[in-house]
Design an enzyme around this catalytic site. Structure first.
Site, short mmCIF file in Angstrom:
data_model
loop_
_atom_site.label_atom_id
_atom_site.label_comp_id
_atom_site.label_asym_id
_atom_site.label_seq_id
_atom_site.Cartn_x
_atom_site.Cartn_y
_atom_site.Cartn_z
N HIS A 52 -10.41 -3.40 -0.66
CA HIS A 52 -9.90 -4.66 -0.11
C HIS A 52 -10.97 -5.74 -0.02
CE1 HIS A 52 -5.90 -3.08 1.73
NE2 HIS A 52 -6.07 -2.77 0.45
N ASP A 79 -9.67 0.84 1.35
CA ASP A 79 -9.58 -0.30 2.27
C ASP A 79 -10.79 -1.22 2.05
OD1 ASP A 79 -8.92 -1.93 4.51
OD2 ASP A 79 -7.89 -0.24 5.43
#
Ligand SMILES: *[C@@H]1O[C@H](CO)[C@@H](O)[C@H](O)[C@H]1NC(C)=O
Ligand SMILES: *[C@@H]1O[C@H](CO)[C@@H](O)[C@H](O)[C@H]1NC(C)=O
Ligand SMILES: *[C@@H]1O[C@H](CO)[C@@H](O)[C@H](O)[C@H]1NC(C)=O
Ligand SMILES: *[C@@H]1O[C@H](CO)[C@@H](O)[C@H](O)[C@H]1NC(C)=O
Ligand SMILES: *[C@@H]1O[C@H](CO)[C@@H](O)[C@H](O)[C@H]1NC(C)=O
Ligand SMILES: *[C@@H]1O[C@H](CO)[C@@H](O)[C@H](O)[C@H]1NC(C)=O
Length: 392
Positions: A241, A218
């Site tokens: 991310h 993430d």
């Protein structure tokens, strides 16, 4: 800096290091019964108790070997600076239920002058928890993060590695003057559905993340509300991310985000590069201002530069009213590399409070060899040097 200044600074630093290590009283967990290949939970807690009560600087040493440890939650205030040097690998239980729903596997709170150092690893052994999570979704029992630092001041994390956390790797809450230097985070890119964010920072001031490598599923770094004076410098991110401000807006008591600088960073094969995300139809109104993203290299990044004020993953929210969060004075400067989409720059600002003072300066991103484009709404960016001009 001229050479003599560098030399004298180096000498002072060297003397400080010498005096620091000479003064520390060592609390080796082996003397508290912490043996390799065994559970060191109690040994660690006992060592902390004595080290924290020491009136001269103390160092808890966990030497090179593999250990097991259950959830620990230790607190200050301590009587003097305290360091934990981890050169071994500490393993969390693989069964998420063994951590008894602890928010974090390792929690350290309310300490001034805390240092975490060493070449060791906090291995969250999250793989089986990720599998369980995929199967039970929202009905799962709570997963623990690897490490939480709460309300620490003047503290440093050096060299250590956080690996395969069951959930976020590291969170900072309410910290002041906190530095990560040479920190490493390792988890597979496909641990994404589990929110294995690298470092999440909330309500903290003067935080630096320097010379670090973050590979996870993430956000590499996510900055929540109430953060001021945050520096991210010489950090490599990917997979993951990217660097995110937000998501912001869901809570009416959120505080402003300001004075953030992200500089000389490389993102490789990430979903986003640098991102600001706020929720539509959300109560939060605290502004975001004075952010600089400079000297950033993107390697195959899906959304290299993105402001998304209609952030609504999986369309699970209402887009009826615009975000109330005002974003201003944001500079994107010297950003180069490759985009995985044709719109390398997306500035999707709120129709309720349009962005102001957004600057695009020397942006050279390519998509399939051609210059990437920019798509904008509710913002009139200032263009300096070479940068794509906005289309709607
Ligand atoms: C950690 O590793 C670095 C580089 O390999 C080495 O210079 C340093 O001495 C190590 N530190 C410890 C405490 O082992
Ligand atoms: C910040 O913390 C470091 C220790 O991590 C300390 O050496 C330094 O003096 C602190 N800075 C300020 C301004 O207090
Ligand atoms: C930029 O970051 C890289 C590491 O990613 C480092 O090797 C390099 O020295 C940094 N450059 C500057 C000018 O800080
Ligand atoms: C903007 O943020 C940077 C980085 O924290 C800081 O050095 C600078 O003083 C801030 N500028 C203003 C106008 O607050
Ligand atoms: C943004 O920058 C401008 C020009 O430096 C300044 O006048 C303004 O106060 C800044 N906005 C905020 C919200 O700090
Ligand atoms: C902004 O986001 C909305 C909702 O996701 C989307 O429909 C719109 O096309 C976006 N606009 C731009 C300029 O990216």
């Amino acid at each position: 800096m001229d050479m003599s200044l560098i030399r004298s600074t180096a000498i002072v630093l060297f003397l400080l290091l010498l005096s620091g290590s000479a003064q520390s009283i060592v609390f080796d967990i082996r003397t508290f019964g912490g043996a390799p290949n065994s559970d060191i939970t109690q040994a660690f807690l006992n060592a902390w108790k004595q080290a924290c009560a020491s009136t001269s600087p103390s160092k808890i040493v966990i030497s090179k070997a593999t250990y097991k440890m259950n959830a620990v939650n230790v607190k200050g205030p301590c009587k003097a600076p305290i360091e934990i040097q981890v050169d071994g690998t500490i393993q969390a239980p693989t069964d998420p239920n063994a951590l008894n729903g602890a928010f974090q596997w390792v929690t350290i709170g309310y300490v001034d002058y805390f240092t975490l150092s060493g070449n060791g690893t906090f291995d969250g052994r999250g793989a089986s928890a990720w599998k369980l999570q995929k199967a039970c979704g929202a009905t799962c029992s709570k997963r623990s993060m690897n490490i939480g630092f709460n309300f620490l001041k003047h503290s440093t994390v050096r060299s250590v590695t956080s690996k395969d956390s069951k959930f976020f790797h590291v969170t900072l809450l309410g910290c002041t003057n906190f530095t990560f230097d040479g920190f490493k985070i390792i988890a597979p890119g496909d641990s994404i559905s589990i929110n294995t964010d690298g470092i999440h920072i909330a309500k903290s001031t003067d935080v630096k993340i320097l010379n670090s490598n973050i590979a996870t599923g993430d956000d590499c770094v996510s900055l929540g509300d109430g953060n001021k004076h945050i520096t991210i410098h010489n950090v490599k991110c990917g997979p993951g991310h990217g660097f995110s401000i937000g998501s912001l807006g869901t809570n009416p008591t959120e505080e402003p985000v300001e004075n953030i600088i992200v500089k000389n960073c490389t993102l490789t094969n990430t979903q986003n590069g640098v991102r600001i995300k706020t929720w539509p139809t959300a109560p939060g109104t605290s502004p975001v201002t004075n952010l600089t993203f400079e000297d950033i290299t993107m390697v195959n990044v899906y959304n290299p530069v993105i402001i998304d004020q209609q952030y609504c993953p999986s369309n699970l929210c209402s887009k009826q009213s615009p975000s109330k969060i005002k974003i201003s004075n944001v500079t994107f400067k010297n950003i180069k590399g490759t985009s995985e989409t044709k719109d390398g720059v997306i500035l999707n600002c709120s129709s309720g409070v349009p962005c102001e003072g957004v600057e695009l300066s020397d942006i050279s991103l390519t998509f399939n060899g051609a210059p990437a484009m920019a798509k904008c709404a509710n913002v009139k960016p200032i263009i300096i040097g070479k940068a794509p001009s906005c289309s709607a």
